[in-house]
Design a protein around this motif. Structure first.
Motif, mmCIF file in Angstrom:
data_model
loop_
_atom_site.group_PDB
_atom_site.id
_atom_site.type_symbol
_atom_site.label_atom_id
_atom_site.label_comp_id
_atom_site.label_asym_id
_atom_site.label_seq_id
_atom_site.Cartn_x
_atom_site.Cartn_y
_atom_site.Cartn_z
ATOM 1 N N UNK A 125 0.627 -1.246 0.038
ATOM 2 C CA UNK A 125 0.143 0.007 0.111
ATOM 3 C C UNK A 125 0.809 1.358 -0.015
ATOM 4 N N UNK A 126 1.619 1.598 -0.707
ATOM 5 C CA UNK A 126 1.822 2.581 -1.058
ATOM 6 C C UNK A 126 1.259 3.711 -1.351
ATOM 7 N N UNK A 127 0.567 4.354 -0.843
ATOM 8 C CA UNK A 127 -0.865 5.166 -1.309
ATOM 9 C C UNK A 127 -0.021 6.226 -1.640
ATOM 10 N N UNK A 128 0.749 6.941 -1.964
ATOM 11 C CA UNK A 128 1.046 8.007 -2.565
ATOM 12 C C UNK A 128 1.157 8.134 -4.267
ATOM 13 N N UNK A 129 1.366 7.027 -4.692
ATOM 14 C CA UNK A 129 1.759 6.618 -6.286
ATOM 15 C C UNK A 129 0.181 6.467 -5.994
ATOM 16 N N UNK A 130 -0.465 7.018 -5.266
ATOM 17 C CA UNK A 130 -2.632 6.611 -5.915
ATOM 18 C C UNK A 130 -3.235 7.804 -5.728
ATOM 19 N N UNK A 131 -2.784 8.576 -4.357
ATOM 20 C CA UNK A 131 -3.201 9.686 -4.421
ATOM 21 C C UNK A 131 -3.532 11.082 -5.868
ATOM 22 N N UNK A 132 -4.638 11.450 -5.965
ATOM 23 C CA UNK A 132 -4.724 12.595 -6.825
ATOM 24 C C UNK A 132 -3.499 13.069 -7.527
ATOM 25 N N UNK A 133 -3.015 14.030 -6.358
ATOM 26 C CA UNK A 133 -2.293 15.093 -6.554
ATOM 27 C C UNK A 133 -1.472 14.964 -6.979
ATOM 28 N N UNK A 134 -0.605 13.327 -6.555
ATOM 29 C CA UNK A 134 0.562 12.615 -6.878
ATOM 30 C C UNK A 134 0.336 12.320 -8.695
ATOM 31 N N UNK A 135 -0.794 11.916 -8.572
ATOM 32 C CA UNK A 135 -1.032 11.227 -10.444
ATOM 33 C C UNK A 135 -1.182 12.039 -11.079
ATOM 34 N N UNK A 136 -1.477 13.435 -10.902
ATOM 35 C CA UNK A 136 -1.414 14.750 -11.358
ATOM 36 C C UNK A 136 0.343 14.980 -11.938
ATOM 37 N N UNK A 137 1.151 15.332 -10.740
ATOM 38 C CA UNK A 137 2.433 15.754 -11.173
ATOM 39 C C UNK A 137 2.921 14.115 -11.884
ATOM 40 N N UNK A 138 3.025 12.577 -11.656
ATOM 41 C CA UNK A 138 3.267 12.064 -12.589
ATOM 42 C C UNK A 138 2.896 12.209 -14.172
ATOM 43 N N UNK A 139 2.033 12.205 -14.363
ATOM 44 C CA UNK A 139 1.729 11.924 -15.470
ATOM 45 C C UNK A 139 2.086 13.464 -16.001
ATOM 46 N N UNK A 140 2.082 14.779 -15.485
ATOM 47 C CA UNK A 140 3.138 15.471 -15.958
ATOM 48 C C UNK A 140 4.508 15.718 -16.719
ATOM 49 N N UNK A 141 4.993 14.328 -15.899
ATOM 50 C CA UNK A 141 6.236 13.568 -15.637
ATOM 51 C C UNK A 141 6.362 13.282 -16.801
ATOM 52 N N UNK A 142 5.103 12.292 -16.672
ATOM 53 C CA UNK A 142 5.598 11.011 -18.137
ATOM 54 C C UNK A 142 5.057 11.896 -19.284
ATOM 55 N N UNK A 143 4.474 12.783 -19.363
ATOM 56 C CA UNK A 143 4.398 13.443 -20.598
ATOM 57 C C UNK A 143 4.988 14.913 -20.719
ATOM 58 N N UNK A 144 6.018 14.617 -19.832
ATOM 59 C CA UNK A 144 7.691 15.787 -20.564
ATOM 60 C C UNK A 144 7.258 16.883 -19.816
#
Length: 319
Positions: A125-144
């Motif tokens: 349960x590494x919840x931070x990977x799933x929080x919408x806040x961190x997911x939003x940042x992750x998507x920005x990172x993946x999109x370059x």
């Protein structure tokens, strides 16, 4: 397993976090909690009645013996996580264990080894990977569109007595390094998309009764050059929780659990990032989807093992 079959779940640990999972699962179709395991039988019966759970026990083995149970969620004390995850897989059950996976590197490695042997879904349960806040940042990172230069993280609680998230007395001692730092160590490598290559730690005085350091400071560096500074305290009598500041090449983001702000403290709408705003529910959705689809989940025990290697190395330094 067939896609239309109801996934039947046993949940161990009816404390503050177990309740969060029960609340999340209520929103997920095709999943039923059929067994509840916790130490105090009366309290467990009370929670089971509230959520319509038929089977109640104080012994995990009783639930693992139920043939209808497909999967187990463990919200038990940290010290039991590795051993119980192994017991679940040996009984042929998929398992999601709350963070941390183990309180030692060997424990974590043993769980990963057995998962590979059985091929069952085993997730942490590494919840931070799933929080919408961190997911939003992750998507920005993946999109370059965003690259982390530094993450600045504060994990602050007021735990001079041994209490849980609901302020109730706790039967076990929580740990800054193996539990609270685990969230950030994993999230930093995940968001940097780069392994941690350097880690330093210092800790404050050891508490005379609890026997653990109540304050800690950790520095991390990823292979790609990004850095992370993490401050942890159980002594902080102020706003509680974890605050993440992402300092990047194009923006600054502040994440507070499921909420996200820009560097000017203006709220960013993350309601469209995923099907729910609740990180625990999203974590559980991923677990059940991986079981149905026969695939490795995000935050699988194998994918988070590197985090526990770093925690082990930090523990060696602190000793």
């Amino acid at each position: 397993m067939t896609t239309n079959k109801t996934i039947k779940v046993a949940l161990a640990g009816a404390g503050a976090f177990g309740i969060k999972h029960l609340d999340g699962i209520k929103n997920i179709d095709g999943v039923e909690v059929v067994s509840l395991i916790s130490r105090d039988l009366d309290k467990t019966r009370e929670v089971a009645a509230r959520y319509g759970i038929g089977h109640v026990t104080t012994d995990l083995a009783d639930s693992l013996a139920l043939p209808e149970v497909d999967a187990v969620i463990l919200c038990t004390p940290t010290q039991m996580h590795a051993e119980q995850s192994i017991a679940c897989m040996k009984a042929g059950k998929h398992v999601q264990v709350e963070i941390p996976l183990a309180d030692s590197l060997k424990g974590a490695q043993d769980v990963v080894t057995l998962q590979k042997e059985t091929g069952l879904v085993a997730m942490c349960g590494h919840t931070r990977r799933f929080n919408p806040s961190h997911q939003y940042v992750h998507k920005k990172i993946q999109a370059g569109e965003f690259n982390i230069q530094q993450m600045d993280v504060q994990t602050y609680f007021f735990r001079r007595t041994n209490t849980n998230a609901l302020g109730q007395a706790r039967s076990w001692t929580d740990h800054l390094l193996w539990h609270h730092a685990a969230h950030t160590v994993d999230l930093f490598a995940y968001q940097a998309c780069s392994p941690i290559v350097k880690a330093n730690a210092v800790q404050g005085p050891i508490h005379p009764v609890l026997g653990i350091a109540m304050d800690m400071s950790i520095q991390l560096k990823a292979a790609n050059g990004a850095i992370c500074t993490l401050s942890l305290s159980f002594n902080n009598d102020g706003p509680l929780g974890t605050y993440f500041r992402y300092i990047g090449d194009t923006a600054t983001y502040l994440a507070r659990y499921d909420d996200l702000y820009n560097g000017k403290d203006e709220k960013i709408d993350v309601s469209h990032v995923d099907v729910s705003m609740n990180g625990i529910e999203l974590q559980d959705r991923e677990f059940f989807a991986a079981i149905r689809e026969g695939r490795e989940p995000n935050s699988s025990v194998a994918s988070v093992l590197a985090c526990y290697q770093v925690l082990h190395d930090l523990e060696q330094q602190l000793q």
